[in-house]
Every structure is written in C-alpha cells, then in structure tokens.
Write an enzyme that holds these catalytic residues in place. Structure first.
Site, mmCIF file in Angstrom:
data_model
loop_
_atom_site.group_PDB
_atom_site.id
_atom_site.type_symbol
_atom_site.label_atom_id
_atom_site.label_comp_id
_atom_site.label_asym_id
_atom_site.label_seq_id
_atom_site.Cartn_x
_atom_site.Cartn_y
_atom_site.Cartn_z
ATOM 1 N N LYS A 150 0.829 -1.215 0.000
ATOM 2 C CA LYS A 150 0.000 0.000 0.000
ATOM 3 C C LYS A 150 0.860 1.261 0.000
ATOM 4 O O LYS A 150 0.625 2.173 -0.771
ATOM 5 C CB LYS A 150 -0.891 0.057 1.253
ATOM 6 C CG LYS A 150 -2.034 -0.894 1.289
ATOM 7 C CD LYS A 150 -2.986 -0.587 2.453
ATOM 8 C CE LYS A 150 -2.338 -0.624 3.809
ATOM 9 N NZ LYS A 150 -1.858 -1.938 4.231
ATOM 10 N N ARG A 180 -9.883 1.690 8.038
ATOM 11 C CA ARG A 180 -9.553 0.284 8.285
ATOM 12 C C ARG A 180 -10.733 -0.468 8.891
ATOM 13 O O ARG A 180 -10.632 -1.666 9.131
ATOM 14 C CB ARG A 180 -8.387 0.209 9.250
ATOM 15 C CG ARG A 180 -7.038 -0.108 8.589
ATOM 16 C CD ARG A 180 -5.969 -0.022 9.648
ATOM 17 N NE ARG A 180 -4.798 -0.785 9.394
ATOM 18 C CZ ARG A 180 -3.669 -0.276 8.884
ATOM 19 N NH1 ARG A 180 -3.636 0.971 8.512
ATOM 20 N NH2 ARG A 180 -2.614 -1.035 8.763
ATOM 21 N N ARG A 231 11.384 -6.694 4.543
ATOM 22 C CA ARG A 231 11.447 -5.254 4.834
ATOM 23 C C ARG A 231 12.240 -5.016 6.127
ATOM 24 O O ARG A 231 13.049 -4.097 6.207
ATOM 25 C CB ARG A 231 10.014 -4.708 4.981
ATOM 26 C CG ARG A 231 9.937 -3.244 5.359
ATOM 27 C CD ARG A 231 8.582 -2.660 5.041
ATOM 28 N NE ARG A 231 7.550 -3.065 5.992
ATOM 29 C CZ ARG A 231 6.249 -2.840 5.830
ATOM 30 N NH1 ARG A 231 5.808 -2.248 4.741
ATOM 31 N NH2 ARG A 231 5.375 -3.213 6.741
ATOM 32 N N ARG A 287 10.613 -1.399 12.031
ATOM 33 C CA ARG A 287 9.285 -1.118 12.595
ATOM 34 C C ARG A 287 8.999 -2.090 13.731
ATOM 35 O O ARG A 287 9.275 -3.279 13.619
ATOM 36 C CB ARG A 287 8.211 -1.282 11.501
ATOM 37 C CG ARG A 287 8.051 -0.048 10.640
ATOM 38 C CD ARG A 287 7.053 -0.276 9.540
ATOM 39 N NE ARG A 287 5.745 -0.751 9.978
ATOM 40 C CZ ARG A 287 4.643 -0.669 9.248
ATOM 41 N NH1 ARG A 287 4.690 -0.127 8.052
ATOM 42 N NH2 ARG A 287 3.504 -1.135 9.700
ATOM 43 N N ARG A 321 -1.784 -8.363 12.914
ATOM 44 C CA ARG A 321 -2.127 -7.391 11.861
ATOM 45 C C ARG A 321 -2.981 -8.066 10.778
ATOM 46 O O ARG A 321 -3.929 -7.463 10.264
ATOM 47 C CB ARG A 321 -0.847 -6.797 11.257
ATOM 48 C CG ARG A 321 -0.155 -5.837 12.217
ATOM 49 C CD ARG A 321 1.300 -5.592 11.850
ATOM 50 N NE ARG A 321 1.443 -4.801 10.647
ATOM 51 C CZ ARG A 321 2.579 -4.725 9.937
ATOM 52 N NH1 ARG A 321 3.637 -5.401 10.311
ATOM 53 N NH2 ARG A 321 2.628 -3.985 8.861
HETATM 54 P P1 AMP Z 1 0.452 0.710 8.556
HETATM 55 O O1 AMP Z 1 1.674 1.559 8.456
HETATM 56 O O2 AMP Z 1 -0.676 1.176 7.694
HETATM 57 O O3 AMP Z 1 0.759 -0.760 8.385
HETATM 58 O O4 AMP Z 1 -0.080 0.866 10.064
HETATM 59 C C1 AMP Z 1 0.715 0.465 11.165
HETATM 60 C C2 AMP Z 1 -0.135 0.387 12.416
HETATM 61 O O5 AMP Z 1 -0.684 1.675 12.723
HETATM 62 C C3 AMP Z 1 -1.354 -0.540 12.330
HETATM 63 O O6 AMP Z 1 -1.024 -1.898 12.561
HETATM 64 C C4 AMP Z 1 -2.226 0.049 13.439
HETATM 65 O O7 AMP Z 1 -1.733 -0.311 14.724
HETATM 66 C C5 AMP Z 1 -1.981 1.547 13.269
HETATM 67 N N1 AMP Z 1 -2.945 2.139 12.311
HETATM 68 C C6 AMP Z 1 -2.657 2.709 11.109
HETATM 69 N N2 AMP Z 1 -3.766 3.144 10.504
HETATM 70 C C7 AMP Z 1 -4.791 2.824 11.337
HETATM 71 C C8 AMP Z 1 -6.196 2.974 11.264
HETATM 72 N N3 AMP Z 1 -6.789 3.541 10.199
HETATM 73 N N4 AMP Z 1 -6.944 2.527 12.304
HETATM 74 C C9 AMP Z 1 -6.383 1.942 13.378
HETATM 75 N N5 AMP Z 1 -5.053 1.742 13.506
HETATM 76 C C10 AMP Z 1 -4.262 2.184 12.489
#
Ligand code: AMP
Length: 199
Positions: A13, A88, A125, A137, A148
């Site tokens: 993404k 999400r 990654r 991360r 996740r």
């Molecule tokens: P990402 O970088 O999109 O993989 O997001 C990393 C983490 O941030 C996720 O596993 C959640 O813990 C948190 N997070 C990111 N976007 C959201 C969202 N829209 N709603 C809830 N948690 C989020």
C-alpha cells in the site's frame, strides 16, 4: 481525485500510494506514518498508540480520526489525496464520509496478495531496514504480523463489500512486480473515473 488504498500488511500500500501520489500529483496520507511520527515525537496520541501498534492491533478510532481529520483539512489535500491505511473499519469509513462533508471518493483500490508472500515481504522489509542501518518497525515481526493479518481479515476486509456496494471498488493483483501493479492501478483509477463521469 480522492482515492483509498486497501490491502493487508505487506501488500505494498505504502509503495503504491507513493507511486500514485507522484503520478497524480496529490499527497499520500498514511495514518501509519502519522501515528509512527506521533510515537517518535512522544505526543499524547503517540504515547497511547505505541504499545497497541507494536502488538499489531488497531489504534482506537478517536485517535486515528483526530490525526486524519486534521491532515485532510490541510490546504495541500484540497485537490485530492490518496488515503493509505485509512479507513480500516466500516466505522472509520462512515466517519470518513462525514469528514469529507459531501465530497465523494473517486475510487477504492484493493491490493490482493496471498498470505505466504506477505510474511516473506514483511520479514524482507525488516532485514532491509537493518541492513540500511534504519530502525526496524516495531510491528515488522512474525508475532505482530499475525495480529495485523487478523485485524485485516476481521475488521478491514469487510470494507471491500462496503465500497463494492457503492460502485467504488477496484481490485488489483499486487503479487506482480511493482511497476506492473502501479500501471494497473493507474488504469483502474482511469476506468473508474470514466464510469464516475457517466453517472
Ligand atoms: P500501517 O503503516 O498502515 O501498516 O499501520 C501500522 C499500524 O498503525 C497498524 O497496525 C495500526 O496499529 C496503526 N494504524 C494505522 N492506521 C490505522 C487505522 N486507520 N486505524 C487503526 N489503527 C491504524
């Protein structure tokens, strides 16, 4: 142009949202990046979110909505944006409709990849970050990936039905090479826009 990227962790993404943001000249708005920045800065939102993110769970809606609503209100997002990692949940999608205040989304892009490839990509990654001397991360490990993925399947995947019912969903095979995926996404956005224009 207002776009949403949907897809499981490791589907690409972030990479694809970045590519599209360059091609379409609109900003990429990543809630994951915003939350990681809040954690790094030690803000109230960051302090609340850090542990939840490290476990791979979803951060509570009020915190996410606070950061994204503020970002969408910035002048550079007026012409459009690519949402990367938001919404999400169906609840967040409903909140997004309110934040947009009558403006419509143009297209929701779903990236599809099989689960084995996801683990491979995420662990790759993490290795790459280590090799580059960058921070890994906190959620790029097998334990957090399990959570996740569960969050994706149980809470985010239902959004595909939500957006399909609104005629906005386009699904692309994200196991292809990066530039092929980008080309298919651009094509999907273009086709979707033509259809939107017909209504
Ligand atoms: P990402 O970088 O999109 O993989 O997001 C990393 C983490 O941030 C996720 O596993 C959640 O813990 C948190 N997070 C990111 N976007 C959201 C969202 N829209 N709603 C809830 N948690 C989020």
């Amino acid at each position: 142009m207002r776009l949403v990227m949907l897809g499981p962790p490791g589907a690409g993404k972030g990479t694809q949202a970045f590519e599209l943001s360059q091609i379409l000249a609109i900003p990429q708005l990543s809630t994951g990046d915003m939350l990681r920045a809040a954690v790094a800065e030690g803000t109230a939102v960051g302090r609340h979110a850090a542990e939840i993110m490290a476990q791979g769970d979803l951060v509570p809606d009020p915190l996410v909505l606070e950061v994204i609503a503020e970002r969408i209100a910035q002048p550079d997002a007026r012409r459009g944006f690519i949402l990367d990692g938001f919404p999400r949940t169906v609840g967040q999608a409903e909140s997004l409709d309110k934040i947009l205040n009558g403006h419509k989304l143009n297209c929701v892009l779903e990236l599809k990849v099989d689960e084995r490839q996801l683990l491979h990509r995420i662990l790759g990654r993490a290795k790459q970050a280590l090799a580059n001397g960058e921070a890994v991360r906190t959620d790029d490990n097998e334990d957090a990936l399990g959570a996740r993925l569960m969050a994706y399947v149980n809470q985010t995947k239902p959004l595909t039905d939500y957006y399909r019912a609104r005629g906005l969903l386009r699904t692309v095979d994200a196991s292809l090479p990066i530039d092929r995926v980008t080309a298919e996404l651009v094509e999907a956005v273009r086709e979707q826009n033509i259809e939107v224009g017909r209504h």
